[in-house]
Scaffold this active site. Structure first.
Site, mmCIF file in Angstrom:
data_model
loop_
_atom_site.group_PDB
_atom_site.id
_atom_site.type_symbol
_atom_site.label_atom_id
_atom_site.label_comp_id
_atom_site.label_asym_id
_atom_site.label_seq_id
_atom_site.Cartn_x
_atom_site.Cartn_y
_atom_site.Cartn_z
ATOM 1 N N LYS A 181 -5.664 -7.261 -0.301
ATOM 2 C CA LYS A 181 -6.877 -5.916 0.299
ATOM 3 C C LYS A 181 -6.110 -4.716 0.570
ATOM 4 C CE LYS A 181 -6.303 -4.849 5.113
ATOM 5 N NZ LYS A 181 -5.892 -3.505 5.564
ATOM 6 N N ASN A 182 -5.280 -4.536 0.197
ATOM 7 C CA ASN A 182 -4.766 -3.242 -0.114
ATOM 8 C C ASN A 182 -4.667 -2.382 -1.552
ATOM 9 O OD1 ASN A 182 -4.755 -2.762 3.184
ATOM 10 N ND2 ASN A 182 -2.617 -2.297 3.058
ATOM 11 N N CYS A 207 -7.251 5.286 14.747
ATOM 12 C CA CYS A 207 -6.714 4.209 15.325
ATOM 13 C C CYS A 207 -5.906 3.373 15.487
ATOM 14 C CB CYS A 207 -6.151 4.387 13.111
ATOM 15 S SG CYS A 207 -5.056 2.552 13.028
ATOM 16 N N ARG A 233 -3.047 9.043 12.510
ATOM 17 C CA ARG A 233 -2.790 8.682 10.717
ATOM 18 C C ARG A 233 -3.586 10.242 10.491
ATOM 19 N NH1 ARG A 233 -4.256 2.413 9.577
ATOM 20 N NH2 ARG A 233 -3.612 2.686 7.470
ATOM 21 N N ASP A 264 3.238 -3.630 7.788
ATOM 22 C CA ASP A 264 2.825 -4.761 7.924
ATOM 23 C C ASP A 264 2.925 -5.691 8.569
ATOM 24 O OD1 ASP A 264 0.279 -2.460 7.769
ATOM 25 O OD2 ASP A 264 -0.009 -2.930 5.703
ATOM 26 N N ARG A 280 -10.627 -8.529 9.177
ATOM 27 C CA ARG A 280 -10.714 -7.671 8.271
ATOM 28 C C ARG A 280 -9.752 -7.746 6.951
ATOM 29 N NH1 ARG A 280 -8.275 -3.094 10.592
ATOM 30 N NH2 ARG A 280 -8.216 -2.462 9.003
HETATM 31 N N1 EPU Z 1 0.930 10.156 7.117
HETATM 32 C C1 EPU Z 1 0.738 11.869 7.133
HETATM 33 N N2 EPU Z 1 -0.050 12.489 6.980
HETATM 34 C C2 EPU Z 1 -0.712 11.458 5.716
HETATM 35 C C3 EPU Z 1 -0.759 10.611 5.562
HETATM 36 C C4 EPU Z 1 0.062 9.648 6.246
HETATM 37 O O1 EPU Z 1 1.469 11.340 7.800
HETATM 38 O O2 EPU Z 1 -1.550 12.540 5.260
HETATM 39 C C5 EPU Z 1 1.751 9.139 7.714
HETATM 40 C C6 EPU Z 1 1.065 8.537 8.475
HETATM 41 O O3 EPU Z 1 0.589 8.781 10.161
HETATM 42 C C7 EPU Z 1 2.260 7.093 8.631
HETATM 43 C C8 EPU Z 1 3.368 7.636 7.898
HETATM 44 O O4 EPU Z 1 2.762 9.043 7.015
HETATM 45 O O5 EPU Z 1 3.303 7.643 9.293
HETATM 46 C C9 EPU Z 1 2.633 6.593 5.827
HETATM 47 O O6 EPU Z 1 0.866 7.068 6.538
HETATM 48 P P1 EPU Z 1 0.189 6.044 4.672
HETATM 49 O O7 EPU Z 1 -0.379 7.119 4.406
HETATM 50 O O8 EPU Z 1 1.643 5.367 3.310
HETATM 51 O O9 EPU Z 1 -0.328 4.454 5.341
HETATM 52 P P2 EPU Z 1 -2.097 4.305 4.603
HETATM 53 O O10 EPU Z 1 -1.812 4.748 3.394
HETATM 54 O O11 EPU Z 1 -2.475 4.767 5.473
HETATM 55 C C10 EPU Z 1 -1.459 2.317 3.470
HETATM 56 C C11 EPU Z 1 -1.766 1.119 4.523
HETATM 57 C C12 EPU Z 1 -1.142 0.012 5.739
HETATM 58 C C13 EPU Z 1 0.136 0.356 5.664
HETATM 59 C C14 EPU Z 1 0.022 1.305 5.576
HETATM 60 C C15 EPU Z 1 1.846 1.453 5.107
HETATM 61 C C16 EPU Z 1 -4.134 0.708 2.564
HETATM 62 C C17 EPU Z 1 -5.604 0.203 2.671
HETATM 63 N N3 EPU Z 1 -3.601 0.895 4.231
HETATM 64 O O12 EPU Z 1 -1.727 2.911 5.135
HETATM 65 O O13 EPU Z 1 -2.494 -0.954 6.044
HETATM 66 O O14 EPU Z 1 0.222 -0.116 7.349
HETATM 67 O O15 EPU Z 1 -0.104 2.233 4.183
HETATM 68 O O16 EPU Z 1 2.004 0.734 4.253
HETATM 69 O O17 EPU Z 1 -3.698 0.197 1.955
HETATM 70 C C18 EPU Z 1 -3.087 -2.840 7.504
HETATM 71 O O18 EPU Z 1 -2.810 -3.809 5.784
HETATM 72 O O19 EPU Z 1 -2.943 -3.767 8.184
HETATM 73 C C19 EPU Z 1 -2.704 -1.210 7.129
HETATM 74 C C20 EPU Z 1 -2.261 -0.686 7.948
#
Ligand code: EPU
Length: 434
Positions: free
Chosen positions: A22-23, A116, A121, A309, A401
């Protein structure tokens, strides 16, 4: 709304094929906006989030065809720059449309997704990356407007309090491939899904070095072309079934997976004395041990650390592993929505800040429980598979999802579970029926 009824205590035996990630598929679908030529994506999982991303691409003007069960063809000959709130709010990953739209059209207007349940996030690091590329950024009426006509390559640092950002790296990368000059992304996420995206972009003609490392060097090109690209197997789906196997399998084989992506999980499961055989680079067999497992401490980290995850699912396993285990969540420190529901099934878990202190028991008991997010739902399904009696998991739309046919896959290996309309759940058990 449907509920899942699970009769616990049935051993799992047989094999489960792992679907596409998915991701990885979500940013890959967004990346198809970077070219006017057709892109063919193979091994795309059948998930509501994926169908949803398809709807957004269609809304933006792309032709979206599902040519086979797991193959999608996207032709984004003409696209509009604006993704509205009505669509974006349903799926947080739609933020990764910002980068490709700004890269290709030199402007984009994408709604902020909203709250969320797994915790705050923010997208400040995405915006820092876009600003580093010299884009104008304006947040107005809940929309992020990017103006990229004067964007130029630059040195961008994406490290934050909790490590890098996965979607932020994807976003900046997708903008940079069509931005003139050299962009160096430092503290880039190294998740396999980012590596997959880099390879897809290279197949489309992008110039990227350092793939798989925290330093990506991107030299902007004028145009990208179409591609045919196969999405990698879902490491979180595979990890979820590996944990299910450790909890309940007589012998469970996972096929079409990528063993190399599971190092942190395999290491922890082996420390807990789970029997795991690596049959090939794409196949693993797991068995529930005849003696009790050992408690272990788990700390989540960005890749290659233990994935956040899989934290909820691992907590289910440790809830039925006698002894004291501590699970520390370093990526999303509030991601413990599954805990009160596991407690309803008899789990002994205390939350202290980002730590879950788990006093493992020999068994759990079935109960009606409420799914709150995707991975919490999976954790409850796993707990239901080993609990005594019947577990009812409500709000299972979260599961759809991210888990391709979880019911069919688990039933095929012996689980007794059924998806039913909520109206068929006994009223006295349904906390939502009052
Ligand atoms: N963060 C910030 N600022 C930002 C972006 C992120 O502070 O601008 C923080 C977040 O709050 C968090 C950490 O950095 O504490 C990591 O967040 P990240 O941006 O890496 O997460 P994401 O890209 O929003 C993806 C996956 C998530 C998975 C996370 C961590 C997708 C679509 N989503 O989210 O997947 O948990 O990386 O590996 O790729 C899931 O599949 O259930 C899921 C939530």
């Amino acid at each position: 709304m449907d509920v899942m009824r699970i009769e616990g205590g049935n051993p799992l035996r047989g094999s489960i094929p792992i679907s596409g990630s998915k991701n990885a598929a979500l940013p890959a679908l967004a990346a198809t906006l970077l070219t006017e030529e057709p892109c063919i994506l193979e091994n795309v999982p059948d998930l509501s989030d994926i169908r949803f991303m398809g709807k957004i691409l269609h809304y933006l003007g792309a032709e979206v065809e599902q040519t086979e069960a797991t193959t999608w063809k996207i032709t984004a000959a003409n696209v509009a720059p604006r993704a509205p709130y009505e669509l974006v709010r349903k799926m947080r990953a739609s933020v990764c449309l910002m980068g490709p739209l700004a890269g290709r059209l030199k402007r984009s207007e994408v709604s902020l997704p909203g709250g969320c349940v797994i915790g705050p996030r923010p997208i400040d690091m995405h915006l820092k990356g876009f600003a580093g590329l010299g884009m104008g950024i304006n947040i107005e009426n809940g929309y992020v407007q990017l103006e990229a006509s004067r964007a130029r390559g630059n040195h961008i640092f994406l490290g934050g309090r909790h490590g890098s950002t996965v979607t932020g790296t994807a976003n900046v990368l997708m903008a940079a491939v069509l931005t003139p000059g050299k962009t160096l992304i430092e503290c880039a996420a190294c998740e396999p899904e980012i590596v997959d995206l880099c390879y897809m972009l290279k197949t489309m003609g992008a110039d990227i070095e350092g793939i798989g490392s925290p330093i990506l060097i991107v030299r902007g090109v004028d145009k990208l072309h179409g591609c045919t690209f196969k999405i990698l197997p879902d490491r979180i789906e595979a990890g979820t079934y590996l944990i299910a196997g450790a909890m309940a399998a007589e012998k469970l084989t996972l096929q079409n997976m990528r063993v190399a992506d599971q190092a942190a999980l395999i290491d922890k499961l082996r420390e807990a004395e789970v029997s795991i055989e690596i049959d090939s680079p794409t196949c693993i067999t797991v068995r529930k041990s005849s003696s009790p497992l050992r408690p272990v401490d788990v700390v989540t980290h960005p890749h290659p650390g233990f994935p956040t995850d899989l934290q909820a699912q691992m907590s289910s396993l440790l809830s039925v592993t006698p002894g004291l285990s501590i699970v520390t969540e370093k990526v999303f420190p509030n991601r413990f929505m599954h805990v009160p529901e596991l407690q309803r099934m008899g789990a002994d878990i205390a939350i202290e800040g980002p730590n879950a202190i788990i006093k493992g028991k020999t068994s759990l008991s079935g109960a009606p429980v409420m799914a709150s997010d995707l991975r919490a739902s999976a954790a409850l399904i796993l707990a239901g598979l080993v609990a005594e009696g019947v577990t009812w998991v409500l709000r299972i739309y979260h599961l759809d999802r991210g888990y391709d046919d979880i019911e069919g896959k688990l039933k095929a290996v012996g689980a007794i579970m059924n998806r039913l309309p909520e109206s068929e759940m006994p009223k006295e058990l349904n906390p939502q029926a009052a």
